[in-house]
Structure formats: C-alpha cells, structure tokens
Write a protein that holds these residues in place. Structure first.
Motif, PDB file in Angstrom:
ATOM      1  N   GLU A  94       0.831  -1.201   0.000  1.00 30.68           N
ATOM      2  CA  GLU A  94       0.000   0.000   0.000  1.00 30.68           C
ATOM      3  C   GLU A  94       0.869   1.254   0.000  1.00 30.68           C
ATOM      4  O   GLU A  94       0.549   2.255  -0.642  1.00 30.68           O
ATOM      5  N   SER A  95       1.976   1.209   0.700  1.00 30.33           N
ATOM      6  CA  SER A  95       2.886   2.345   0.727  1.00 30.33           C
ATOM      7  C   SER A  95       3.453   2.630  -0.659  1.00 30.33           C
ATOM      8  O   SER A  95       3.552   3.781  -1.084  1.00 30.33           O
ATOM      9  N   ASP A 100       3.696   5.916  -5.451  1.00 28.66           N
ATOM     10  CA  ASP A 100       3.668   5.935  -6.908  1.00 28.66           C
ATOM     11  C   ASP A 100       2.620   6.916  -7.418  1.00 28.66           C
ATOM     12  O   ASP A 100       2.862   7.702  -8.334  1.00 28.66           O
ATOM     13  N   ARG A 101       1.436   6.882  -6.823  1.00 27.38           N
ATOM     14  CA  ARG A 101       0.367   7.785  -7.233  1.00 27.38           C
ATOM     15  C   ARG A 101       0.711   9.238  -6.912  1.00 27.38           C
ATOM     16  O   ARG A 101       0.468  10.146  -7.713  1.00 27.38           O
ATOM     17  N   LEU A 102       1.278   9.457  -5.735  1.00 30.96           N
ATOM     18  CA  LEU A 102       1.646  10.812  -5.337  1.00 30.96           C
ATOM     19  C   LEU A 102       2.688  11.398  -6.289  1.00 30.96           C
ATOM     20  O   LEU A 102       2.556  12.535  -6.759  1.00 30.96           O
ATOM     21  N   ARG A 128       5.955  -3.055  -8.744  1.00 29.81           N
ATOM     22  CA  ARG A 128       5.233  -3.489  -7.551  1.00 29.81           C
ATOM     23  C   ARG A 128       3.889  -2.785  -7.431  1.00 29.81           C
ATOM     24  O   ARG A 128       2.963  -3.300  -6.800  1.00 29.81           O
ATOM     25  N   HIS A 129       3.773  -1.611  -8.034  1.00 27.07           N
ATOM     26  CA  HIS A 129       2.477  -0.927  -8.075  1.00 27.07           C
ATOM     27  C   HIS A 129       1.510  -1.733  -8.935  1.00 27.07           C
ATOM     28  O   HIS A 129       0.363  -1.978  -8.548  1.00 27.07           O
ATOM     29  N   ILE A 130       1.970  -2.141 -10.127  1.00 26.59           N
ATOM     30  CA  ILE A 130       1.115  -2.932 -11.015  1.00 26.59           C
ATOM     31  C   ILE A 130       0.714  -4.241 -10.353  1.00 26.59           C
ATOM     32  O   ILE A 130      -0.443  -4.678 -10.431  1.00 26.59           O
TER      33      ILE A 130
END
Length: 294
Positions: A94-95, A100-102, A128-130
């Motif tokens: 989640e971190s 990544d979004r930020l 890792r985001h994907i």
C-alpha cells in the motif's frame, strides 16, 4: 485551472479519501511538490528528442527530485499524515502504491505549464504498483489527468523491466493491458544486461508504443556484438510499429551510437548542453564509440 487551485483540489480529495488531515501537495516558486513522510518530492522534466532532428521535442520524461521534508515550527503535527503513508504504519504494498500515485500526480501538475497537445509525458510506474493493484489499472490516475485538462493519450506509462520480474511477466502484462485499454501509451524500459530472449518475447506480447534502453555504462561494456544487438533491438521495435528511445545519453560518443543503431528518439544531459545551432552528433563519433566499448 491555476496550479494553486489544482493543488488545493487534490489536497481536498486526499483528505476526504483518508479521513485525515492529509494534504501532501504544496506549491513553492511555481513548482509543485509532494510530502511523503520525511521526504519532499519534486519533478525534473527532461526532453525526449528525435534522433535525426534533435531540436524536435516530442515529449518529456519525468524524474524524481528528492529532498528532506523540513517542517517549520508551529505547523500542525504530522502524526495523522505519517500514520496514513509511512511504510512501517501500513502494508509495504500500500505504501508503494501511495508513493507511486503521489509522485505521478506531482509530475503531472509540474508538466501542465509547458504541456502541448501534440506532446507526451513519460511517467515511470513501479512494477510493484502494477502487482499491488488487482484491477482497473490507471483508473485512479485517469481522473487526475482529466482534471488537469489532458487525455490519457498524452501520458506514456513506463515500466522498467529486469530479470527479477520474469516469473510475474503474465501478471504485469495483464496490468499493462488495463492501462492500454484506457488509452495510455505504453513504454518498456531495459538496460543492456536485461536484453535477453525473455525481454524480446515480452516486447512482442506487450506491443508497447515505445521501447527504451538506458545508455548508462554502455561505454564500459566489452562486447564485440554491442552495435549488432542494439540494431537488432531497434529493428524489433520497428517491426511492431513502435519507437525506440536511447535514454541517459551523456556524451557525444553515446549520442552517435544511438544514431547508427537507428534509435528513433534520444534523451539525456548531452542534448541539454549549449551547442552551436543545428549541431548534432556525427555518425563517425558513433563508430568511435563502438570501437571504444567493443
């Protein structure tokens, strides 16, 4: 919409989403930064140019700048903010997704003042985001893009691929296809050591719009087939109607190597130096580069 208004909009949105005093976006000297626990992240936008006409910019690659998050005395305590985003307070996955979004939102906001309808912004996404987002990849960020007055086709999602992720290529492909369905352009990025058979197969299967290769340390590689392999890569990319990009070009020799290896696009500090008008690396310099690294 003015940058300050957009900054406040996204701060309001995140505050509502996290049900906490979480307002990470700030505007300083006409640049947008994001606060992520103890660090402050900003943007460095580097032009991507046509190899045979380096004055022609087709877009920008976004890179992170990182500095310490200095909180002035008297500012509200960041305990709530830290509890939302610092890795040791929540799951590691989640971190990564939050960071990544930020960072991508920061890049998008900084790109707006210089954006053109016919240009693109290249944004790196952590593998890792994907892997951490199970479905609807790109949906969250699509709302950011539209709010900024752009379209998903203005954005190329860049995934740096290495052998460590070979066993999860199928999952990565599924996530990448979700981005493609939403209209994002797709870029796969490699370093020279990662150009193996599995990488070539991934390029075929993903059908990206761009394939990038890092030029870092190319001058240290002792491989008599270096030029041949680079030309094979650019030929493969051409065969799927994509464009090849040589990233991180730091000197004239490497720029010349990109030309004779038929890379369509280039990026790097070498092209941002003060050069005479219409100056471009010569083909001869590329041959010299090959002799040097072979």
């Amino acid at each position: 919409m003015p940058l300050q208004q957009l900054v406040e909009y996204f701060n309001d949105r995140l505050e509502q989403e996290h049900h906490a005093q979480f307002r990470p976006f700030i505007l300083e000297n006409n640049s947008v930064y994001g606060l992520f626990g103890p660090v402050k992240i900003g943007s460095v936008l580097s032009p991507i140019r046509k190899t045979l006409s380096t004055s022609h910019i087709i877009g920008h690659a976004a890179q992170l700048s990182v500095s310490a998050n200095q909180i002035p005395c008297g500012q509200y305590a960041l305990q709530e903010e830290l509890s939302v985003i610092v890795p040791d307070q929540i799951s590691h996955t989640e971190s990564i997704v939050n960071f990544d979004r930020l960072s991508r939102a920061v890049h998008m906001l900084n790109y707006l003042p210089q954006s053109h309808l016919d240009e693109m912004l290249v944004l790196d996404v952590d593998p890792r985001h994907i892997l951490g987002v199970k479905e609807d990849h790109g949906a969250y960020f699509e709302e950011v893009i539209i709010k900024c007055g752009l379209q998903t086709e203005n954005v190329a999602i860049a995934l740096t691929v290495n052998n460590a992720y070979a066993r999860v290529y199928q999952t990565l492909l599924k996530g990448l296809s979700n981005y493609q369905r939403r209209g994002y352009r797709l870029m796969l990025k490699f370093d020279y050591q990662g150009l193996e058979k599995s990488s070539m197969e991934l390029i075929y299967r993903a059908a990206p719009d761009f394939v990038g290769l890092s030029a870092q340390n190319l001058d240290r590689i002792r491989d008599s087939h270096l030029l041949e392999k680079l030309q094979q890569l650019s030929t493969l990319v051409d065969s799927i109607t994509a464009q090849s990009i040589l990233f991180n070009v730091e000197d004239k020799k490497t720029a010349g190597l990109g030309r004779i290896a038929n890379f369509a696009l280039v990026q790097g500090a070498y092209f941002e130096q003060t050069l005479p008008p219409n100056s471009k690396p010569s083909v001869d310099s590329g041959y010299e580069a090959v002799r040097t690294v072979a």
